[in-house]
Design a protein around this motif. Structure first.
Motif, PDB file in Angstrom:
ATOM      1  N   THR B 476       4.784   9.307  43.268  1.00 11.46           N
ATOM      2  CA  THR B 476       4.171   7.978  43.328  1.00 11.46           C
ATOM      3  C   THR B 476       4.978   6.963  42.528  1.00 11.46           C
ATOM      4  N   SER B 477       5.459   7.371  41.359  1.00  9.01           N
ATOM      5  CA  SER B 477       6.246   6.430  40.547  1.00  9.01           C
ATOM      6  C   SER B 477       7.538   6.055  41.246  1.00  9.01           C
ATOM      7  N   ALA B 478       8.144   7.019  41.911  1.00 11.36           N
ATOM      8  CA  ALA B 478       9.393   6.738  42.619  1.00 11.36           C
ATOM      9  C   ALA B 478       9.139   5.683  43.694  1.00 11.36           C
ATOM     10  N   ARG B 479       8.047   5.886  44.442  1.00  8.42           N
ATOM     11  CA  ARG B 479       7.759   4.915  45.500  1.00  8.42           C
ATOM     12  C   ARG B 479       7.464   3.539  44.898  1.00  8.42           C
ATOM     13  N   LYS B 480       6.703   3.549  43.804  1.00  7.41           N
ATOM     14  CA  LYS B 480       6.345   2.303  43.138  1.00  7.41           C
ATOM     15  C   LYS B 480       7.604   1.548  42.686  1.00  7.41           C
ATOM     16  N   GLN B 481       8.542   2.336  42.120  1.00  8.53           N
ATOM     17  CA  GLN B 481       9.771   1.723  41.630  1.00  8.53           C
ATOM     18  C   GLN B 481      10.536   1.049  42.769  1.00  8.53           C
ATOM     19  N   ILE B 482      10.596   1.742  43.908  1.00  4.12           N
ATOM     20  CA  ILE B 482      11.316   1.198  45.068  1.00  4.12           C
ATOM     21  C   ILE B 482      10.618  -0.056  45.587  1.00  4.12           C
ATOM     22  N   LEU B 483       9.279   0.020  45.677  1.00  4.84           N
ATOM     23  CA  LEU B 483       8.520  -1.130  46.166  1.00  4.84           C
ATOM     24  C   LEU B 483       8.681  -2.340  45.242  1.00  4.84           C
ATOM     25  N   SER B 484       8.708  -2.073  43.936  1.00  2.00           N
ATOM     26  CA  SER B 484       8.795  -3.215  43.027  1.00  2.00           C
ATOM     27  C   SER B 484      10.182  -3.847  43.066  1.00  2.00           C
ATOM     28  N   MET B 485      11.199  -3.035  43.285  1.00  2.00           N
ATOM     29  CA  MET B 485      12.551  -3.588  43.447  1.00  2.00           C
ATOM     30  C   MET B 485      12.601  -4.448  44.713  1.00  2.00           C
ATOM     31  N   ASN B 486      11.988  -3.957  45.795  1.00  2.00           N
ATOM     32  CA  ASN B 486      11.979  -4.723  47.048  1.00  2.00           C
ATOM     33  C   ASN B 486      11.254  -6.059  46.856  1.00  2.00           C
ATOM     34  N   LYS B 487      10.171  -5.998  46.077  1.00  2.00           N
ATOM     35  CA  LYS B 487       9.385  -7.209  45.842  1.00  2.00           C
ATOM     36  C   LYS B 487      10.212  -8.231  45.053  1.00  2.00           C
ATOM     37  N   GLU B 488      10.853  -7.715  44.012  1.00  2.00           N
ATOM     38  CA  GLU B 488      11.687  -8.591  43.194  1.00  2.00           C
ATOM     39  C   GLU B 488      12.806  -9.223  44.043  1.00  2.00           C
ATOM     40  N   ALA B 489      13.355  -8.385  44.938  1.00  2.00           N
ATOM     41  CA  ALA B 489      14.450  -8.868  45.788  1.00  2.00           C
ATOM     42  C   ALA B 489      13.969 -10.005  46.689  1.00  2.00           C
ATOM     43  N   VAL B 490      12.751  -9.869  47.217  1.00  2.00           N
ATOM     44  CA  VAL B 490      12.203 -10.923  48.078  1.00  2.00           C
ATOM     45  C   VAL B 490      12.004 -12.196  47.255  1.00  2.00           C
ATOM     46  N   GLU B 491      11.420 -12.027  46.079  1.00  2.00           N
ATOM     47  CA  GLU B 491      11.151 -13.192  45.227  1.00  2.00           C
ATOM     48  C   GLU B 491      12.430 -13.943  44.871  1.00  2.00           C
ATOM     49  N   LYS B 492      13.480 -13.167  44.653  1.00  2.00           N
ATOM     50  CA  LYS B 492      14.734 -13.822  44.262  1.00  2.00           C
ATOM     51  C   LYS B 492      15.568 -14.239  45.473  1.00  2.00           C
ATOM     52  N   GLY B 493      15.018 -13.967  46.644  1.00  2.00           N
ATOM     53  CA  GLY B 493      15.728 -14.349  47.857  1.00  2.00           C
ATOM     54  C   GLY B 493      16.997 -13.563  48.098  1.00  2.00           C
ATOM     55  N   LEU B 494      16.964 -12.292  47.728  1.00  4.60           N
ATOM     56  CA  LEU B 494      18.176 -11.472  47.890  1.00  4.60           C
ATOM     57  C   LEU B 494      18.154 -10.616  49.146  1.00  4.60           C
ATOM     58  N   VAL B 495      17.030 -10.633  49.879  1.00  5.84           N
ATOM     59  CA  VAL B 495      16.987  -9.902  51.153  1.00  5.84           C
ATOM     60  C   VAL B 495      16.563 -10.869  52.255  1.00  5.84           C
ATOM     61  N   ASP B 496      16.952 -10.529  53.472  1.00  4.74           N
ATOM     62  CA  ASP B 496      16.544 -11.338  54.613  1.00  4.74           C
ATOM     63  C   ASP B 496      15.353 -10.667  55.253  1.00  4.74           C
ATOM     64  N   VAL B 497      14.209 -11.332  55.223  1.00  2.42           N
ATOM     65  CA  VAL B 497      13.041 -10.712  55.863  1.00  2.42           C
ATOM     66  C   VAL B 497      12.540 -11.535  57.030  1.00  2.42           C
TER      67      VAL B 497
END
Lengths: 234, 497
Positions: B476-497
């Motif tokens: 669960t922590s591994a998944r959480k870590q990945i999800l939070s990185m993805n979230k941060e990436a969206v917030e900082k505009g580093l991914v194209d969604v």
């Protein structure tokens, strides 16, 4: 007794059984998985050099002697120079690694891993003096200790340094022919060898030429007989 | 070797003119150090060999006479290889203080029962009578041309981190670069290294694994074509090469002493716990007193993550991959008590189906398993699916070859233990973990494993599935870590969604 395996450094868990209370415990220095990788010399062996005969091609076995020893004994120069060799372990890949850790890396304490088996073996042999195969001065300085002497001392016996090395080249770099046909490699610095039964100690018996050179010299100096004990039979 | 002390100078035994009391170096309380003689014409090769190093005499191809003259003239320092405090030994080379790692032997060099360290024995024996030699003054490292020959561009996330690396190099501070798997962390270093070299600083990139040294050396040599990169690992030939940029395995750092102005530690978390202490010591010893330290990792340990959260650690994240796609998020699939049926030659149906789908769609896959012993059981089952499926583990002599065949797409599915959790990149890959609940699959192992998927620009997505018999906190922590990185990436505009 050490708490960790001398070879793999995993923790040693002493086996608990009733025998702990009734018998003297033998100190252990290797974990069971490392210990199991050592193979004792067993089964029928050459009556001179202790080489296991089972895996040898039958054409190289004459009676109870291996062909190598037959050749040594046919040569009047070397005939019965070495009475008999005793070896404890088969020189397999694992032992090769452990010995190289011991002598090339200089991990002296490894000698303890073999001390119990060496002690037992020595007790079965009749001898008067234990003589280690010496290193050249340079090599002894480089390694900091003589590996054969270490085996004797750690097994609880007293070595006698009767020999000195004249040549310093590495044996392992030479072929069988080269090893046999070198001039004298040792000098005898002992006195009063007459009627003494000498047991030479070395780490590995490969072609037997080192031991025979030493044996021949000691016999010329008056020793009654010379046999040998090596940790490994290559 | 033993030393006498005459007129507050050490004198090695072979250079004594008359009988004097001599001691192993560890028995001498303080080692006297003669002042530097500026007029002395020292041996430049010896200087090169010893600058920033700590080497036993055996490793110096010079006579004791010549070596000692450099001590007499203040150029060379002798330090004790082993020190004793309250009867407890410490290895000054590797920092070992665990008494179980020490032993003693009747030493032909000093004639005493000489204590030696078994922990770093593979680097040559250091014992109580071994002096460690270093050069006394450490000069700055002048390079004629340290220009960066790299024409690529950094992603937005990389650029942010790169700027922080430069700052850290400039003001000798400590920085953690927390970059997701596939972020492109090597490129993040280029600018910082260039700055350091321009300021005559000496840089070292250290990593736990030889593979990484071998992979990084040509890449860095290519971007810094005007300097000679030194590549150090067990058995490498660059051992005595002096270079402003060194790439080394962590063990090789043990030869260094106050050598580097900047140390970059790659994949800090990949060190086995037992090595960790040696590592800390080696790094501390190899750094100059004033130096910068940059840690690179995709999976910092919980302690460090907490320090980051609490603002106690200087860090920068790269939450997105260079190709601007989010990290694939692991799916959890319960597969029941899988170990028992396996004994009867059966894998969970749901896993078989997953594997079958990969074969049909011709997508290569890695199947991670918790134990080496499972290979001989699982491989025959999967051979019925496809004869070219292979398995690999740490001691596999054909490991490199199999990984290469996987790259050549000759193997459709590769069964592996955790050894392939990091460092490998295969494009268009799906990944399954069998028995994800096993203790060996820690949070960071699972993040790394998930990080194998979707790394290439052509195939930026893919499937990662944890087949488990009960979800663990690590999962669960591994998944959480990945999800939070993805979230941060969206917030900082580093991914194209």
């Amino acid at each position: 007794m050490s708490d960790y395996c001398l070879s793999c450094h995993s923790g040693l868990i002493p086996e608990v059984s009733w025998s702990i209370f009734f018998t003297k415990t033998v100190p252990t220095y290797l974990c069971s998985s490392c210990e199991n990788q050592l193979t004792l010399v067993g089964g029928p062996t050459c009556k001179i050099c202790d080489r296991p005969l089972e895996k040898l091609d039958p054409q190289y076995v004459i009676g109870a002697t291996c062909y190598d020893c037959v050749r040594w004994e046919e040569d009047p120069e070397w005939q019965s120079a070495l009475l008999k060799n005793h070896s404890i372990y088969v020189y397999n890949d694992f032992l090769k690694e452990v010995i190289s850790q011991y002598k090339f890396r200089g991990d002296y304490i490894i000698a303890k891993a073999f001390s119990e088996n060496i002690r037992k073996k020595i007790k079965t042999i009749d001898y008067d003096i234990l003589v280690p195969i010496p290193l050249s001065k340079e090599r002894q300085y480089e390694r900091g200790f003589n590996q054969s002497e270490g085996l004797i001392v750690e097994a609880g016996f007293q070595p006698t340094n009767f020999l000195q090395r004249i040549h310093s080249e590495k044996q392992s770099k030479k072929s069988r022919h080269d090893r046999i046909h070198v001039q004298q490699v040792f000098r005898c610095i002992g006195s009063d060898l007459s009627d003494k039964r000498i047991l030479l100690i070395d780490d590995i018996y490969t072609t037997g030429s080192t031991l025979r050179h030493a044996a021949k010299l000691l016999k010329e100096e008056g020793a009654q007989s010379v046999s040998s004990l090596t940790l490994a039979r290559g | 070797m033993k030393f006498a002390i005459i007129n507050e100078r050490l004198v090695p035994e072979p250079l004594l003119h008359q009988q004097e009391p001599t001691y192993p170096i560890s028995n001498i309380e303080t080692i006297p150090q003669p002042p530097i003689n500026k007029d002395y014409s020292f041996n430049h090769d010896l200087q090169n060999l010893l600058t920033g190093k700590q080497l036993p005499l055996d490793e110096l191809p010079y006579s004791i006479h010549e070596i000692h003259q450099h001590y007499e003239n203040g150029c060379l320092i002798y330090r004790k290889g082993i020190t004793f405090q309250k009867g407890k030994a410490k290895c000054e080379r590797c920092g070992n203080t665990d008494q179980n790692w020490f032993a003693a032997y009747p030493c032909s060099r000093c004639g005493t029962s000489c204590t030696y360290c078994r922990r770093c024995l593979m680097m040559g024996r250091v014992s109580a009578c071994t002096p460690l030699c270093s050069w006394s003054v450490v000069n700055s490292f002048s390079t004629n041309n340290s220009q960066l020959a790299w024409t690529g561009t950094l992603s937005q996330g990389q650029q942010t981190a790169s700027t922080r690396v430069c700052e850290s190099v400039a003001n000798d501070s400590v920085l953690l670069v927390w970059a997701v798997c596939g972020a492109g962390k090597t490129e993040v270093l280029f600018e910082g290294i260039e700055r350091a070299l321009q300021q005559q600083k000496r840089v070292c990139i250290a990593t736990p694994r030889t593979d990484v040294v071998l992979e990084l050396t040509p890449r860095l040599q290519a971007v810094f074509p005007h300097i000679q990169v030194a590549s150090l690992y067990g058995g490498s030939e660059d051992r005595h090469k002096q270079s402003p940029l060194t790439i080394a395995t962590i063990h090789q750092l043990l030869r260094f002493y106050k050598a580097f102005d900047t140390i970059i530690l790659d994949e800090v978390d990949a060190f086995p716990y037992s090595v960790d202490e040696t590592l800390q010591y080696a790094v501390k010893n190899a750094r100059k007193d004033q130096s910068s330290m940059i840690y690179l990792t995709a999976t910092p340990n919980p302690k460090w993550r907490k320090e980051c959260r609490l603002g106690k650690r200087n860090f920068v994240t790269i939450p997105a991959r260079f190709h601007r796609h989010p990290l694939p998020v692991p799916e959890f699939v319960w597969c029941g008590r899988w170990q028992k049926p396996l004994k009867n030659g059966k894998l969970p149906q749901i896993l078989m189906k997953w594997l079958h789908q990969r074969l049909q769609s011709q997508t290569q896959a890695l199947l991670f398993i918790p134990k080496i012993d499972l290979i001989p059981v699982i491989l025959p089952i999967l051979h019925k699916l496809h004869p070219k499926i292979e398995a690999v583990h740490a001691e596999d002599p054909q490991r490199k070859e199999k990984v290469q065949r996987m790259r050549n797409k000759e193997i459709p599915i590769l069964i592996t233990t955790t050894i392939l959790e990091r460092g490998v990149t295969f494009p268009n890959l799906d990944v399954a973990v069998l028995g994800a609940e096993d203790r060996i699959f820690t949070e960071s192992a699972l993040v790394q494993i998930a990080g194998r998927v979707g790394r290439s620009k052509q195939y930026p997505t893919g499937n990662i599935t944890f087949f488990h018999f009960g979800r663990t906190e690590a999962m669960t922590s591994a998944r959480k870590q990945i999800l939070s990185m993805n979230k941060e990436a969206v917030e900082k505009g580093l991914v194209d969604v």
